[in-house]
Design an enzyme around this catalytic site. Structure first.
Site, PDB file in Angstrom:
ATOM      1  N   ASP A   1      -9.973   3.209   5.664  1.00  0.00           N
ATOM      2  CA  ASP A   1      -8.862   3.133   6.610  1.00  0.00           C
ATOM      3  C   ASP A   1      -9.291   3.873   7.875  1.00  0.00           C
ATOM      4  O   ASP A   1      -9.337   5.100   7.914  1.00  0.00           O
ATOM      5  CB  ASP A   1      -7.631   3.785   5.982  1.00  0.00           C
TER       6      ASP A   1
ATOM      7  N   ASP B   1       0.859  -1.185   0.000  1.00  0.00           N
ATOM      8  CA  ASP B   1       0.000   0.000   0.000  1.00  0.00           C
ATOM      9  C   ASP B   1       0.893   1.232   0.000  1.00  0.00           C
ATOM     10  O   ASP B   1       1.950   1.249   0.630  1.00  0.00           O
ATOM     11  CB  ASP B   1      -0.960  -0.009   1.187  1.00  0.00           C
TER      12      ASP B   1
ATOM     13  N   GLU C   1      -8.451   4.161  11.849  1.00  0.00           N
ATOM     14  CA  GLU C   1      -7.429   3.831  12.847  1.00  0.00           C
ATOM     15  C   GLU C   1      -7.173   5.051  13.723  1.00  0.00           C
ATOM     16  O   GLU C   1      -7.952   6.002  13.721  1.00  0.00           O
ATOM     17  CB  GLU C   1      -6.150   3.395  12.135  1.00  0.00           C
TER      18      GLU C   1
END
Length: 273
Positions: A161, A72, A163
């Site tokens: 994503d 990534d 987090e």
């Protein structure tokens, strides 16, 4: 004399080799930060908080025959050596497309298309900032800036994503129930726009803290778990297995390295839905 020359050559080689190896193991540029050390808005990327909050415990085991290597990338990695990655066995890649409703990756097109040109199956991810906009608005922003999906056999579904907040409170100032609602709104809007269930990228400790171990997404949304260790370990609540695993931030050529939990044929199935 010959012995002295050989000794000098040995010393030179010892001095040169580590720096060459280091160049392969670190990102091409540092993540930008403000004067007080806080990351600049837009600079966040997958796994940014993993080392800080979860650390690293041991080297990952060798990939099983049924696993497929991936990477990534984000803007801070600049030009990526896609051909070298392909030759080394990397078969898929995700590129950061957007963050919040205020940032798009200036290198997105080159990185996203560059991976495809060498033969990789590729996709895009969105770095969520739940304190700067609704889940639905960020899903729209993501889709409108590279995060869409097409049934071409080479495009993976988009990734949320979610987090640690690199700019402030770990859970973005949200209660667990408010965080779950935010995530649900993002996922619902993404599916309504693309017809696909987004992949959720997260770390177990963050998920269990900031959603209070919510288990309602495991039946519909594939899991991409972040853990820099010798094994995947405990998964976030709601999932009995993982689809992808980010296992290190210090891989060769590109730091962030990942494994798809299946063969390339299964990877293609994920792309086609």
């Amino acid at each position: 004399m010959a012995t002295a020359i050989r000794a000098r050559r040995t010393r030179l080689a010892a001095a040169v080799v580590p720096s060459a190896v280091l160049a392969l193991l670190v990102p091409s540029a540092a993540v930008p930060a403000s004067a007080d050390g806080t990351p600049v808005r837009g600079s966040a990327h997958m796994g940014m908080g993993v080392m800080t909050h979860d650390g690293s415990s041991g080297a990952p085991g060798d990939a099983r025959a049924g696993q497929t290597e991936g990477v990534d990338v984000a803007s801070y990695q600049g030009d990526v050596a896609w051909s070298k990655l392909w030759s080394s066995g990397v078969k898929w890649a995700y590129t950061k497309a957007s963050e919040g409703t205020y940032y798009t990756n200036p290198s997105f097109s080159d990185q996203y298309n560059g991976s495809r040109k060498v033969g990789m199956i590729r996709g895009a991810y969105h770095f969520a900032t739940p304190d700067t906009g609704t889940g639905a608005s960020q899903a729209d922003y993501f889709v409108d800036h590279g995060g869409g999906w097409s049934d071409d056999g080479t495009t993976l579904p988009g990734v949320l994503d979610i987090e640690w907040n690199p700019y402030g409170d770990d859970c973005y100032g949200k209660s667990p129930s408010a965080m779950v609602t935010w995530i649900r709104n993002f996922l619902n809007r993404y599916k309504s726009r693309t017809g696909r269930n987004a992949v959720i990228y997260t770390a177990t400790s963050w998920w269990n803290t900031c959603t209070k171990s919510y288990g309602g997404f495991g039946a519909t949304n594939p899991l991409w778990v972040a853990r820099y260790a010798s094994s995947v370990g405990e998964l976030p609540a709601g999932w009995s297995t993982h689809t992808m695993w980010q296992y290190t931030s210090t891989g060769e050529l590109v730091g962030d390295r990942d494994r798809f939990n299946g063969s390339t044929d299964r990877l293609k199935e994920l792309a086609t839905g």
